[in-house]
Design a protein around this motif. Structure first.
Motif, PDB file in Angstrom:
ATOM      1  N   LYS A 427       0.697  -1.348  -0.028  1.00 38.27           N
ATOM      2  CA  LYS A 427      -0.024  -0.109  -0.023  1.00 38.27           C
ATOM      3  C   LYS A 427       0.747   1.249  -0.029  1.00 38.27           C
ATOM      4  O   LYS A 427       1.846   1.254   0.546  1.00 38.27           O
ATOM      5  CB  LYS A 427      -1.151  -0.023   1.109  1.00 38.27           C
ATOM      6  N   ARG A 428       0.384   2.421  -0.817  1.00 40.13           N
ATOM      7  CA  ARG A 428       1.110   3.674  -0.723  1.00 40.13           C
ATOM      8  C   ARG A 428       0.477   4.571  -0.060  1.00 40.13           C
ATOM      9  O   ARG A 428       0.927   5.860   0.039  1.00 40.13           O
ATOM     10  CB  ARG A 428       1.455   3.949  -2.316  1.00 40.13           C
ATOM     11  N   GLU A 429      -0.827   4.535   0.644  1.00 39.85           N
ATOM     12  CA  GLU A 429      -1.719   5.420   1.260  1.00 39.85           C
ATOM     13  C   GLU A 429      -0.834   5.846   2.488  1.00 39.85           C
ATOM     14  O   GLU A 429      -0.431   5.048   3.192  1.00 39.85           O
ATOM     15  CB  GLU A 429      -2.982   4.978   1.495  1.00 39.85           C
ATOM     16  N   GLY A 430      -0.605   7.032   2.876  1.00 41.67           N
ATOM     17  CA  GLY A 430      -0.059   7.676   3.870  1.00 41.67           C
ATOM     18  C   GLY A 430       1.356   7.495   3.807  1.00 41.67           C
ATOM     19  O   GLY A 430       2.056   7.685   5.110  1.00 41.67           O
ATOM     20  N   GLU A 434       2.415  10.484  -1.476  1.00 40.57           N
ATOM     21  CA  GLU A 434       1.229  11.351  -1.544  1.00 40.57           C
ATOM     22  C   GLU A 434       1.495  12.813  -2.049  1.00 40.57           C
ATOM     23  O   GLU A 434       0.544  13.060  -2.966  1.00 40.57           O
ATOM     24  CB  GLU A 434       0.264  10.929  -0.397  1.00 40.57           C
TER      25      GLU A 434
END
Length: 518
Positions: A427-430, A434
């Motif tokens: 995952k790349r969220e946070g 971003e």
């Protein structure tokens, strides 16, 4: 870029980039190369080290001396600037000896070559420090600065514009790794300070730029490459004005419209000190920015470029390029740097090449430019393994996006960073990605994820015989990702974690995984 071998002629798999040269005699001869640049505004020592084609900055120190301040009125070097320059040069001579620099070149540019006491200054420096100043003419300065641009952009094509304190240089970059016509003019901001009348200064700038363009034999270019501290300061202001998220000046690009807006901002600014603090620029540099902006506005109007690019490489890097044999000059700076990093920091140096050959079939439709970037990802996939596991993905991303790498656009930096982030994290969220996401379009973001997840899967086989990795085939129309494993040990290596990573990779491709055993 180097195209010395085809895959059919190359059983070792080095491909179009050729066998690594960073540990060969050509590269070793260029380790610890020092350059002292005695300019009109600053004196700087740079010591290069590492992979010769894309060198690391082992040491880099600058002193703003202002040697050229008041030169137009007096014809002499600034007395206070002389003292500061002597002190800096004495320090730099001692440091260079202590760092065991293989080769040290000292160049002096506009202020020393134009001042009536320039030759005497050079002799005093030699007697006091043992350093021999090479006083170069304007055309040679322009040629060397053009070579500096070629160090980072081997395919550079356009016009290079380098501004110093007392002069400005232009050179033609015709493509093919060459520097064409080169000229110099007296349009540095320290020189222009002596013209109090704004209208007279504008007229002088207009005449000077037109004269340089005529001598250069060019009055139009699609791409303008900017070299020099004042240009970089303007670029920082442009970044601040635009809210640009990646604060890497090298290969930062502007349109003429962007630049006009920034020059208008500088012209209307009533507090240059505050603007300097906002951009991390010294007060001494900011004092020259308004005059430099006037010159740049005229240069852009004269040459009408479509794109304006900032180069952090200039005369000092050009002197390094001067010492490179052709076999090194022809190499890709990104690939050579990535190879050097792998050899120095990876757990299993050499596996990056194996990994690239393994996952390349997934990217059968990718362009050569994209495959080059994927190859760099594979070479760098394991160089940050010493970072704490909780932060390894972020460290990979930050290292890639902020590293001193040549031959990369800003969007390619972000692609490289995102792929390496996904090497360690699904995952790349946070994450640090971003804020930089706007620099990458949706399609490239998706492909960077695929590259990262492919490396994440392939790394499961890194401690074993490469023959046990099997082979990939992607059938886009059928939406099938097929992995064929060799019976026995290869099949046994495909454990639960590997299976989960394969499913994640297939999902990012919009495909179903199929595993076969041969």
């Amino acid at each position: 870029m180097d195209g010395t071998a085809s895959p059919d002629d190359d059983p070792e798999g080095y491909g179009p980039f050729g066998k690594p040269l960073f540990d060969g005699p050509e590269a070793r001869a260029l380790r610890r190369v020092g350059v002292i640049d005695v300019g009109s505004n600053s004196v700087r020592l740079v010591v290069f080290d590492g992979a010769a084609r894309s060198p690391a900055y082992f040491f880099n120190e600058k002193i703003l001396c202002g040697l050229g301040a008041g030169l137009a009125e007096t014809g002499h070097l600034n007395p206070a600037g002389r003292e500061r320059a002597f002190a800096a040069l004495r320090r730099f001579a001692i440091l260079a000896r202590g760092m065991e620099v293989n080769s040290l070149t000292v160049v002096a540019t506009a202020a020393v070559r134009e001042a009536t006491d320039g030759a005497a200054f050079a002799e005093e420096v030699r007697a006091s420090t043992g350093l021999k100043l090479w006083i170069i003419d304007g055309a040679e300065e322009a040629r060397l600065s053009g070579q500096g641009v070629l160090l980072g952009w081997p395919e550079a094509e356009g016009v290079m514009c380098d501004i110093g304190g007392s002069s400005m240089e232009l050179s033609v970059l015709p493509g093919g790794g060459e520097v064409g016509a080169a000229v110099s003019g007296k349009l540095g901001p320290l020189k222009l300070q002596s013209i109090a009348s704004k209208s007279k200064r504008h007229a002088e700038i207009e005449r000077g730029v037109a004269d340089m363009a005529e001598r250069l034999g060019r009055d139009r270019t699609d791409r303008l490459y900017l070299v020099g501290g004042s240009w970089r300061a303007i670029a920082r202001i442009d970044m601040e004005r635009r809210g640009y998220p990646l604060h890497v000046l090298h290969e930062y690009t502007m349109t003429p419209r962007d630049l006009r807006a920034t020059i208008e901002l500088v012209g209307a600014c009533e507090d240059m000190t505050a603007l300097g603090k906002a951009t991390g620029t010294s007060a001494a540099r900011m004092a020259l920015v308004p005059l430099a902006s006037e010159v740049l506005a005229r240069v852009v109007k004269q040459f009408r470029p479509k794109t304006i690019a900032v180069s952090s490489y200039g005369i000092r890097e050009g002197l390094l390029y001067e010492q490179m044999p052709d076999v090194l000059r022809a190499r890709d700076p990104l690939i050579e740097s990535a190879r050097f990093a792998e050899a120095k920091d990876a757990r299993l140096p050499g596996f990056g090449r194996v990994l690239y050959r393994f996952l390349k079939p997934i990217f059968a439709r990718a362009s050569e430019r994209r495959l080059r970037l994927i190859r760099a990802c594979c070479l760098l996939h394991d160089v940050s393994w010493r970072a704490h596991p909780d932060y390894r993905a972020e460290v990979c991303f930050d290292n890639a996006t902020r590293a001193n790498l040549g031959g990369l656009t800003h969007s390619e930096r972000v692609f490289l960073g995102l792929a390496l982030l996904h090497r360690y994290k699904n995952k790349r969220e946070g994450t640090s990605f971003e804020p930089l996401a706007p620099l990458l379009d949706v399609e490239d973001t998706a492909q960077a994820e695929v590259v990262g997840k492919a490396m994440r899967f392939g790394a499961m086989f890194s401690a074993q015989d490469p023959a046990l990795m099997g082979t990939f085939r992607l059938y886009p129309k059928k939406q099938v990702l097929e992995l064929t494993l060799p019976k026995g040990d290869g099949e046994a290596l495909f454990g639960e974690v590997a299976e989960a990573r394969l499913r994640s990779l297939a999902s990012s491709l919009g495909a179903e995984p199929v595993v076969r055993v041969r």
